[in-house]
Each structure stands twice: as C-alpha cells, then as structure tokens.
Design an enzyme around this catalytic site. Structure first.
Site, PDB file in Angstrom:
ATOM      1  N   CYS A  82       0.879  -1.173   0.000  1.00  0.00           N
ATOM      2  CA  CYS A  82       0.000   0.000   0.000  1.00  0.00           C
ATOM      3  C   CYS A  82       0.916   1.222   0.000  1.00  0.00           C
ATOM      4  CB  CYS A  82      -0.867  -0.056   1.259  1.00  0.00           C
ATOM      5  SG  CYS A  82      -1.697   1.480   1.714  1.00  0.00           S
ATOM      6  N   HIS A  83       0.412   2.369  -0.446  1.00  0.00           N
ATOM      7  CA  HIS A  83       1.313   3.520  -0.531  1.00  0.00           C
ATOM      8  C   HIS A  83       1.847   3.943   0.845  1.00  0.00           C
ATOM      9  CE1 HIS A  83       2.592   6.494  -3.734  1.00  0.00           C
ATOM     10  NE2 HIS A  83       3.422   6.578  -2.732  1.00  0.00           N
ATOM     11  N   THR A  84       1.091   3.645   1.902  1.00  0.00           N
ATOM     12  CA  THR A  84       1.552   4.022   3.246  1.00  0.00           C
ATOM     13  C   THR A  84       2.890   3.331   3.571  1.00  0.00           C
ATOM     14  OG1 THR A  84      -0.785   4.159   3.807  1.00  0.00           O
ATOM     15  CG2 THR A  84       0.751   4.313   5.631  1.00  0.00           C
TER      16      THR A  84
ATOM     17  N   HIS B 100       1.401  -4.023   5.871  1.00  0.00           N
ATOM     18  CA  HIS B 100       0.200  -4.027   6.714  1.00  0.00           C
ATOM     19  C   HIS B 100      -1.038  -4.530   5.992  1.00  0.00           C
ATOM     20  CE1 HIS B 100       0.090  -0.193   4.592  1.00  0.00           C
ATOM     21  NE2 HIS B 100      -1.223  -0.209   4.760  1.00  0.00           N
ATOM     22  N   GLU B 101      -0.912  -4.888   4.705  1.00  0.00           N
ATOM     23  CA  GLU B 101      -2.101  -5.386   3.987  1.00  0.00           C
ATOM     24  C   GLU B 101      -1.830  -6.864   3.713  1.00  0.00           C
ATOM     25  OE1 GLU B 101      -4.035  -2.500   1.041  1.00  0.00           O
ATOM     26  OE2 GLU B 101      -3.448  -4.133  -0.261  1.00  0.00           O
TER      27      GLU B 101
ATOM     28  N   CYS C 285     -10.295  -2.618  20.572  1.00  0.00           N
ATOM     29  CA  CYS C 285     -10.163  -3.336  21.853  1.00  0.00           C
ATOM     30  C   CYS C 285     -11.521  -3.826  22.341  1.00  0.00           C
ATOM     31  CB  CYS C 285      -9.493  -2.445  22.891  1.00  0.00           C
ATOM     32  SG  CYS C 285     -10.569  -1.119  23.506  1.00  0.00           S
TER      33      CYS C 285
ATOM     34  N   CYS D 293     -13.073   0.453  24.905  1.00  0.00           N
ATOM     35  CA  CYS D 293     -12.909   1.896  25.130  1.00  0.00           C
ATOM     36  C   CYS D 293     -14.130   2.667  24.604  1.00  0.00           C
ATOM     37  CB  CYS D 293     -11.628   2.396  24.459  1.00  0.00           C
ATOM     38  SG  CYS D 293     -11.756   2.496  22.660  1.00  0.00           S
TER      39      CYS D 293
ATOM     40  N   CYS E   7     -14.598   2.289  20.858  1.00  0.00           N
ATOM     41  CA  CYS E   7     -15.093   0.973  20.432  1.00  0.00           C
ATOM     42  C   CYS E   7     -16.567   0.805  20.799  1.00  0.00           C
ATOM     43  CB  CYS E   7     -14.248  -0.144  21.039  1.00  0.00           C
ATOM     44  SG  CYS E   7     -12.626  -0.253  20.265  1.00  0.00           S
TER      45      CYS E   7
ATOM     46  N   CYS F 171     -10.002   3.277  18.049  1.00  0.00           N
ATOM     47  CA  CYS F 171      -9.799   2.671  19.368  1.00  0.00           C
ATOM     48  C   CYS F 171      -8.736   3.439  20.160  1.00  0.00           C
ATOM     49  CB  CYS F 171      -9.365   1.226  19.146  1.00  0.00           C
ATOM     50  SG  CYS F 171      -8.858   0.379  20.623  1.00  0.00           S
TER      51      CYS F 171
ATOM     52  N   ARG G 138      -5.453   2.462  18.091  1.00  0.00           N
ATOM     53  CA  ARG G 138      -5.608   3.216  16.843  1.00  0.00           C
ATOM     54  C   ARG G 138      -4.254   3.343  16.145  1.00  0.00           C
ATOM     55  NH1 ARG G 138      -7.372   9.251  18.355  1.00  0.00           N
ATOM     56  NH2 ARG G 138      -8.819   8.077  19.628  1.00  0.00           N
TER      57      ARG G 138
ATOM     58  N   CYS H 168      -6.436  -3.506   4.096  1.00  0.00           N
ATOM     59  CA  CYS H 168      -6.248  -2.046   4.182  1.00  0.00           C
ATOM     60  C   CYS H 168      -6.977  -1.333   3.043  1.00  0.00           C
ATOM     61  CB  CYS H 168      -4.775  -1.653   4.204  1.00  0.00           C
ATOM     62  SG  CYS H 168      -4.578   0.148   4.119  1.00  0.00           S
TER      63      CYS H 168
ATOM     64  N   ARG I  86      -2.740  -3.009  -7.125  1.00  0.00           N
ATOM     65  CA  ARG I  86      -2.166  -3.770  -6.028  1.00  0.00           C
ATOM     66  C   ARG I  86      -1.297  -4.902  -6.566  1.00  0.00           C
ATOM     67  NH1 ARG I  86      -2.492  -0.005  -2.951  1.00  0.00           N
ATOM     68  NH2 ARG I  86      -3.523  -0.080  -0.918  1.00  0.00           N
TER      69      ARG I  86
HETATM   70  P1  NAD Z   1      -1.368   5.027  -5.000  1.00  0.00           P
HETATM   71  O1  NAD Z   1      -0.004   5.608  -5.091  1.00  0.00           O
HETATM   72  O2  NAD Z   1      -1.628   3.730  -5.648  1.00  0.00           O
HETATM   73  O3  NAD Z   1      -2.420   6.091  -5.586  1.00  0.00           O
HETATM   74  C1  NAD Z   1      -2.329   7.482  -5.344  1.00  0.00           C
HETATM   75  C2  NAD Z   1      -2.731   8.209  -6.633  1.00  0.00           C
HETATM   76  O4  NAD Z   1      -2.829   9.608  -6.342  1.00  0.00           O
HETATM   77  C3  NAD Z   1      -1.735   8.054  -7.762  1.00  0.00           C
HETATM   78  O5  NAD Z   1      -2.381   7.593  -8.928  1.00  0.00           O
HETATM   79  C4  NAD Z   1      -1.170   9.459  -7.931  1.00  0.00           C
HETATM   80  O6  NAD Z   1      -0.829   9.752  -9.296  1.00  0.00           O
HETATM   81  C5  NAD Z   1      -2.332  10.325  -7.469  1.00  0.00           C
HETATM   82  N1  NAD Z   1      -1.951  11.682  -7.019  1.00  0.00           N
HETATM   83  C6  NAD Z   1      -0.881  12.036  -6.265  1.00  0.00           C
HETATM   84  N2  NAD Z   1      -0.902  13.369  -6.060  1.00  0.00           N
HETATM   85  C7  NAD Z   1      -1.995  13.851  -6.692  1.00  0.00           C
HETATM   86  C8  NAD Z   1      -2.558  15.162  -6.856  1.00  0.00           C
HETATM   87  N3  NAD Z   1      -1.986  16.241  -6.306  1.00  0.00           N
HETATM   88  N4  NAD Z   1      -3.702  15.275  -7.565  1.00  0.00           N
HETATM   89  C9  NAD Z   1      -4.290  14.195  -8.128  1.00  0.00           C
HETATM   90  N5  NAD Z   1      -3.798  12.938  -8.028  1.00  0.00           N
HETATM   91  C10 NAD Z   1      -2.669  12.775  -7.319  1.00  0.00           C
HETATM   92  O7  NAD Z   1      -1.710   4.966  -3.442  1.00  0.00           O
HETATM   93  P2  NAD Z   1      -2.844   4.110  -2.670  1.00  0.00           P
HETATM   94  O8  NAD Z   1      -2.219   2.871  -2.117  1.00  0.00           O
HETATM   95  O9  NAD Z   1      -4.063   4.030  -3.498  1.00  0.00           O
HETATM   96  O10 NAD Z   1      -3.096   5.076  -1.403  1.00  0.00           O
HETATM   97  C11 NAD Z   1      -3.695   6.339  -1.595  1.00  0.00           C
HETATM   98  C12 NAD Z   1      -3.543   7.197  -0.339  1.00  0.00           C
HETATM   99  O11 NAD Z   1      -4.361   6.672   0.714  1.00  0.00           O
HETATM  100  C13 NAD Z   1      -2.122   7.229   0.230  1.00  0.00           C
HETATM  101  O12 NAD Z   1      -1.878   8.532   0.719  1.00  0.00           O
HETATM  102  C14 NAD Z   1      -2.183   6.240   1.378  1.00  0.00           C
HETATM  103  O13 NAD Z   1      -1.201   6.489   2.340  1.00  0.00           O
HETATM  104  C15 NAD Z   1      -3.570   6.550   1.885  1.00  0.00           C
HETATM  105  N6  NAD Z   1      -4.185   5.512   2.725  1.00  0.00           N
HETATM  106  C16 NAD Z   1      -4.954   5.974   3.767  1.00  0.00           C
HETATM  107  C17 NAD Z   1      -5.617   5.079   4.556  1.00  0.00           C
HETATM  108  C18 NAD Z   1      -6.512   5.548   5.644  1.00  0.00           C
HETATM  109  O14 NAD Z   1      -6.995   4.727   6.427  1.00  0.00           O
HETATM  110  N7  NAD Z   1      -6.817   6.838   5.727  1.00  0.00           N
HETATM  111  C19 NAD Z   1      -5.487   3.705   4.311  1.00  0.00           C
HETATM  112  C20 NAD Z   1      -4.745   3.279   3.216  1.00  0.00           C
HETATM  113  C21 NAD Z   1      -4.088   4.200   2.432  1.00  0.00           C
HETATM  114 ZN    ZN Z   2      -2.611   0.778   3.690  1.00  0.00          ZN
END
Ligand code: NAD
Ligand code: ZN
Length: 441
Positions: A109-111, A131-132, A161, A164, A167, A175, A179, A239, A434
C-alpha cells in the site's frame, strides 16, 4: 467444532464403514446403486481426508512451534529508500493478548512506501514494513480467547479493543488503545519488539509487519474471517480496498443519482469509486496527475477524468464548472495536501461533503478560507473507511464471497516474496494497483 475439524479418522469415516458393512448383506438388485453410493462416499471421504490433512499439517507444525522462537524469512528495511533485504529473523512467541500469524499473502500500500522512503515522515529503522495481508494463526498468547491456531485472519493496521469509548461508540473506529500509530516500533504489552536478528531488535510497523513469513500482532488488530475466503484475494481488504470503499459508503454516503469526485486513482481511490458506483452515483469524476490511470479507471465506473496538469486554473474551479457549482461528494485518496484542499473546495455549497483519506506528510497544513465552511460544506476524514476491524471486516469479506464486491480487478500484479522490491518499483512508478506478494516463494 475444533475437535471435529482436526480429528482423525475424519468426520464421516465411521458412517462410511457402517455403510460398507451393511452392503455385504444387501440383495443383488441393490448392488448397482450401492456401488454408486460407495464411489461417491469414497470421494467424500477422500475430500474430507485431504482438507483435514492440510489443516492438520498447519496445526501439527504450529504445535511444534508454539511457545518457541521461529526463524523465518523477512524483508527488512535497513535504511530509507534502499531496497528491502531478505533476512533470516527470529520471531518471538506471542505475549499477553497477542497472536503469531503465518502470513501467506501480503500486498503493498502507498503508506508502506511513505515510511520506507520517509520523505515527510519520521524515520525508524531497521523496520519490517507491511500491513495489507492475509494469514493463518500459528499460536496465541496468554488471555487470547476468541482466536485459535488455524483461524484464517486479516491483520489490520488500526485496532478494536472492544472496551474503550470509541469501540463502544457506533460512530468511531478510533480505538483508544490500538488506533493507528505510525511512530510506534514495538508491541504495546511490554514496549519490546518480537523481531530480532542475532539478538538485535528490528522495529515493527503499524503493529502488523507483514513482510515477514511470521509476525506477531495484538489480538485487537486481527479480523477473523471465513476460512473459505481466498487469502490471495481478500488480503487487499486488510487495508486499501476496505478504506476506499468504506470512505464512500460509510463516510461520504452519496445519495443515489449524486455526483462524486475521486482524487487519486490508485487502489484506494478506485475502491472509493467502487463505493460510489454501488451507491448509484450518476457521475464519478476521477482526478489524477498520472494519465495512465484513466484507462484503468473506466473499469471501476469512473465516468469522467480531470488531469490538473491539463488546466491553467485550480482543479476545484474546473470541477465547479463541469458540475454547475460543485460535486455533491468528494473523496481524496492521494496524500497530497494540495489535492486535499482542492477536494474540499470542489464540493457544492449548501450540502457538499468532502472526505480525506490520503496520509499527509508530517509538516503539512490544510488551508482554506473559513467562508468555504460557512457556506455549508462539510469536511471529514477517515482511517480504514470507518470500519471497526474485528466487528465489520468479516462481513466485508462475505460481500466478496457473495459477489457483491469485486476485488480481483484491483490485483494487477503478483510476485514471489523473493522479488518484493519489484512491488515497490511498480508503486513508485505509478504502475498497476495492487501487487500481491506470495510468501514462502
Ligand atoms: P497510489 O499511489 O496507488 O495512488 C495514489 C494516486 O494519487 C496516484 O495515482 C497518484 O498519481 C495520485 N496523485 C498524487 N498526487 C496527486 C494530486 N496532487 N492530484 C491528483 N492525483 C494525485 O496509493 P494508494 O495505495 O491508493 O493510497 C492512496 C492514499 O491513501 C495514500 O496517501 C495512502 O497512504 C492513503 N491511505 C490511507 C488510509 C486511511 O486509512 N486513511 C489507508 C490506506 C491508504
Ligand atoms: Zn494501507
């Protein structure tokens, strides 16, 4: 139930023996149908025997490893931005309220990439990212009652949990105990790592660290799922897919016929688009800087595309013009603070709702004129699509099993564990959605 699954001879074997004994005394006219019965019963017997054999194999292996240190392969990030290195690590047994999981499939995942290249995040190395994922419980620590060896599970980066205030609230999945915490590198029970190499500790990531053949996770971060669900597919629900889908259906909640803008057409954004499609959105406008995303996005119901680079005015103005004042809902899945601000400012005044999902850099600040809020726009954010991991995720897996939710189209690549760095290269290059990593290969 447990007795039955792992018992020998397999469930039903005694019945088959009785049937065969009875057949010896049957008159000749019944011989044909009895022969057929015997054949199908023999198949049933074999099938059950095979299933039980596989489970027994896992259980037998677990019995010999429970309580012991396991030595296995893990992909370790030693420093930022450098390819992960395949190492032999020691994985300590699970402690109080922890489970040790044999990871079978994990995806990127991107994170993970943010905390690997640490541009804009706190560095913490050496670390096992990931994490995925999906796997099978190998052993459980003291106090764990609702999981046992052999359970099929998804580890989740944010926990539940079940005790809390969060939850107990219907509205929150944050959580207090478990969290998401991106800076923590140890287990909360004793502040120590369960991973080491020659006695030197290796940090955890998000309490999951799935880029290891075995990992230790707090029981509150483990969703027990249907054992029939294919782990190589449902691992993406651990995720990205749950996050994007939930951000739309649980948080943005578009009404049938409304318009939705999705910022970022990676896997999380396209899962958000999938949520808009099943909610009956009339227009799904995809926004991305990468033009290669647009072709792919059509498969996910995205009806129109906007590349901010193609316009000489802010993308929120472009969207307002396209929609007569703004979209009804927007979901931001980029991690770019510029996109977050645009996603908020492109929703219609009076009723528009914007939901932020992307993980920002640590020094980012969101800036907008307060009048944008006074004009009755709503700004929200979510982790994990507001799903409670243990309570809600088993049902999301069932949606996939019942064909109400498609996952296969999100999995554009697979690689063996030994080639995990390829998954990083693909994500950095913005190729595919993915990449599922097959552990043990
Ligand atoms: P990814 O890299 O596959 O997709 C991100 C997309 O955003 C890409 O296609 C990229 O070209 C585009 N992008 C980047 N900057 C941009 C902009 N300024 N304008 C338009 N498009 C833009 O990533 P992903 O795995 O799909 O994750 C996406 C986001 O979600 C990441 O920031 C990730 O960390 C976050 N995330 C958050 C949670 C949560 O629980 N909140 C969970 C998982 C992932
Ligand atoms: Zn993720």
């Amino acid at each position: 139930m447990e007795e039955r699954l792992f018992s020998y001879p397999p469930e039903g074997a005694a019945d088959i023996v009785r049937e065969e004994q009875a057949a010896v005394f049957n008159p000749p006219e019944l011989e044909m149908s009895l022969a057929m019965n015997r054949i199908s019963l023999a198949f049933l017997f074999l099938h059950r025997k095979q299933n039980n054999y596989q489970r027994r194999k896992i259980i037998t292996a677990s019995m010999s490893t429970a309580g012991q240190v396991i030595r296995c392969k893990a992909a370790v990030a030693w420093e930022s931005g450098k390819p992960l290195s395949m190492e032999q690590v020691e994985v300590a047994p699970p402690q109080k309220n922890e489970v040790r999981i044999k990871i079978l499939f994990t995806s990127l995942c991107h994170t993970d990439v943010y905390f690997w290249d640490v541009k804009g995040q706190n560095p913490l190395f050496p670390r096992i990212l990931g994490h995925e994922a999906g796997g099978i419980v190998e052993s459980v620590g003291e106090g764990v009652t609702d999981l046992k060896q052999g359970d099929h599970v998804l580890p989740i980066f944010t926990g539940e949990c079940k005790e809390c205030a969060h939850c107990l609230s219907e509205e929150s999945n944050l959580c207090n105990l478990l969290r998401i915490n991106t800076d923590r590198g140890e287990m909360i029970h004793d502040g120590k790592s369960r991973f080491s190499i020659n006695g030197k500790p290796i940090y955890h990531f998000l309490g999951t660290s799935t880029f290891s053949e075995y990992t230790v996770v707090h029981v509150g971060q483990v969703a027990k799922i249907n054992p029939k669900a294919p782990l190589d597919k449902v691992c993406v629900l651990s995720c990205g897919m749950s996050t994007g889908f939930g951000a739309t259906v649980n948080v943005a909640k578009p009404k049938k016929g409304q318009s939705v803008a999705i910022f970022g057409l990676g896997a999380v954004g396209l899962a958000a688009a999938e949520g808009a499609r099943v909610s009956g959105a009339s227009r799904i406008i995809g926004v991305d800087l990468n033009p290669n995303r647009f072709e792919l996005a059509k498969k996910f119901g995205v009806t129109e595309f906007v590349n901010p680079k193609d316009h000489n005015k802010p993308v929120q103005e472009v969207i307002a013009e396209m929609t007569g004042g703004g979209v009804d809902r927007s979901v931001e899945c980029t991690g770019s603070v510029q996109a977050m601000m645009a996603a908020f400012e492109c929703v219609h005044d009076g009723w528009g709702v914007a939901v932020l999902v992307g993980v920002p850099s640590k020094d980012d600040a969101f800036k907008t004129h307060p009048v944008n809020l006074l004009n009755e726009r709503t700004l929200k954010g979510t982790f994990f699509g507001n799903y409670k991991p243990r309570t809600d995720i088993p049902a999301v897996v069932e949606k996939y099993m019942n064909k109400e939710l498609e996952l296969d189209k999100f999995i554009t690549h697979t690689v063996p564990f030994s080639e995990i760095n390829k998954a990083f290269e693909l994500m950095v290059a913005g190729e595919g959605l993915r990449c599922v990593i097959r552990m043990g290969e």
